[in-house]
Scaffold this motif. Structure first.
Motif, PDB file in Angstrom:
ATOM      1  N   SER A 291       0.849  -1.196   0.000  1.00 58.46           N
ATOM      2  CA  SER A 291       0.000   0.000   0.000  1.00 58.46           C
ATOM      3  C   SER A 291       0.872   1.227   0.000  1.00 58.46           C
ATOM      4  O   SER A 291       1.642   1.450   0.930  1.00 58.46           O
ATOM      5  CB  SER A 291      -0.903  -0.011   1.237  1.00 58.46           C
ATOM      6  N   LEU A 292       0.774   2.021  -1.054  1.00 60.45           N
ATOM      7  CA  LEU A 292       1.597   3.230  -1.111  1.00 60.45           C
ATOM      8  C   LEU A 292       0.917   4.385  -0.383  1.00 60.45           C
ATOM      9  O   LEU A 292       1.556   5.127   0.358  1.00 60.45           O
ATOM     10  CB  LEU A 292       1.866   3.602  -2.578  1.00 60.45           C
ATOM     11  N   TYR A 293      -0.394   4.529  -0.602  1.00 68.20           N
ATOM     12  CA  TYR A 293      -1.109   5.692  -0.046  1.00 68.20           C
ATOM     13  C   TYR A 293      -2.063   5.319   1.092  1.00 68.20           C
ATOM     14  O   TYR A 293      -2.833   6.155   1.543  1.00 68.20           O
ATOM     15  CB  TYR A 293      -1.876   6.403  -1.165  1.00 68.20           C
TER      16      TYR A 293
ATOM     17  N   PRO B 124      -2.855  -2.982  -4.835  1.00 64.59           N
ATOM     18  CA  PRO B 124      -3.344  -1.812  -5.565  1.00 64.59           C
ATOM     19  C   PRO B 124      -3.035  -1.938  -7.062  1.00 64.59           C
ATOM     20  O   PRO B 124      -2.026  -2.530  -7.434  1.00 64.59           O
ATOM     21  CB  PRO B 124      -2.564  -0.645  -4.945  1.00 64.59           C
ATOM     22  N   THR B 125      -3.901  -1.401  -7.869  1.00 67.73           N
ATOM     23  CA  THR B 125      -3.761  -1.539  -9.331  1.00 67.73           C
ATOM     24  C   THR B 125      -2.780  -0.518  -9.912  1.00 67.73           C
ATOM     25  O   THR B 125      -2.751   0.638  -9.504  1.00 67.73           O
ATOM     26  CB  THR B 125      -5.146  -1.335  -9.985  1.00 67.73           C
ATOM     27  N   ARG B 126      -1.991  -0.987 -10.870  1.00 67.68           N
ATOM     28  CA  ARG B 126      -1.135  -0.116 -11.668  1.00 67.68           C
ATOM     29  C   ARG B 126      -1.410  -0.419 -13.135  1.00 67.68           C
ATOM     30  O   ARG B 126      -1.192  -1.541 -13.598  1.00 67.68           O
ATOM     31  CB  ARG B 126       0.355  -0.394 -11.408  1.00 67.68           C
TER      32      ARG B 126
ATOM     33  N   ASN C 165      -1.265  -5.735 -11.758  1.00 69.74           N
ATOM     34  CA  ASN C 165      -0.586  -5.815 -10.462  1.00 69.74           C
ATOM     35  C   ASN C 165       0.491  -4.750 -10.311  1.00 69.74           C
ATOM     36  O   ASN C 165       1.152  -4.381 -11.273  1.00 69.74           O
ATOM     37  CB  ASN C 165       0.123  -7.169 -10.338  1.00 69.74           C
ATOM     38  N   VAL C 166       0.671  -4.337  -9.072  1.00 62.39           N
ATOM     39  CA  VAL C 166       1.728  -3.391  -8.758  1.00 62.39           C
ATOM     40  C   VAL C 166       3.086  -4.116  -8.823  1.00 62.39           C
ATOM     41  O   VAL C 166       3.198  -5.292  -8.468  1.00 62.39           O
ATOM     42  CB  VAL C 166       1.441  -2.787  -7.355  1.00 62.39           C
TER      43      VAL C 166
END
Ligand code: FMN
Length: 203
Positions: free
Chosen positions: A11-13, A79-81, A85-86
């Motif tokens: 999780s980045l954010y 989370p999607t990129r 997948n991230v």
């Protein structure tokens, strides 16, 4: 023995991190327990600063590939990129070749929960593309389904992430939206459903 469950997420954010805590609550509500882990960061401090990343949650330990072998089931937060997948998750999976060669994860179970910026941003594709990796390891995918989520999923008047593939949230294009109450509820249901599914098996 009760199934041993790990919730593993990147999780980045903070959105997936927030969902992960609700998934854990659901596991506990079902009578189980789950250990939370993060996928290690691979971006440089410089890039993270340019992406306006908040400080990493240091209360949740990073996972190592070997650690996976200690658990019966995993709930994976992704989370999607670009509709997929991230990369941090991919880099992690790319280090699991030794486990793959030994079949160390074969027959274990996994569920998936996701986050996108927008509706139609790739929630289901992110889950679907992860299943390919699970298949190669012989990990049994456990979908969320509709049985326990029908009231939440049938209500089309409410903006909500998640699907039969797993819980989900919309972070908004600028990351400003927070996980909503119904998204937290669905995440808890996923934790509970996952645990109840695994508890039917012998470990
Ligand atoms: C490089 C990059 C690519 C992204 N691609 C998508 C995308 O394809 N679809 C989408 O809806 N959101 C996309 N997003 C938004 C992220 O999915 C969003 O920031 C994330 O779900 C928030 O989860 P987190 O707070 O746990 O990091 C992208 C974000 C970044 C940084």
């Amino acid at each position: 023995m009760a199934p041993k469950i790990a919730i593993v997420y990147y999780s980045l954010y903070g959105h997936i991190g927030s969902l992960a805590k609700s998934v854990a609550k659901g596991v506990t509500a079902a009578g189980g327990a789950a250990d939370l882990f993060q996928i290690p960061e691979t971006l440089s401090a410089d890039v993270l600063q340019k992406m306006h990343a908040p400080p990493r949650d240091t209360t949740i330990p990073d996972i190592t590939p070997e650690k996976l072998a200690e658990y019966d089931g995993f709930l994976l937060g992704i989370p999607t990129r670009y509709g997929n997948n991230v990369a941090q998750w991919r880099q992690f999976w790319d280090q699991t070749g030794g486990l793959w060669a030994k079949g160390a994860l074969h027959g274990k179970f996994a569920g998936i929960f996701v986050s996108t910026g927008t509706m139609g941003g790739g929630q289901e594709v992110t889950a679907l593309s992860t299943i390919s990796t699970l298949a190669h390891h012989g990990i049994v995918y456990v979908p969320l389904g509709y049985k326990n989520t029908f009231p939440q999923f049938a209500d089309v008047n409410v903006v909500r992430g998640g699907s039969a593939w797993g819980a989900g949230t919309f972070a908004a294009a600028d990351g400003s939206r927070q996980v909503s109450d119904v998204e937290h509820t669905v995440a808890e249901i996923q934790g509970k459903t996952f645990y109840e599914t695994l508890a039917k098996h012998q470990f």
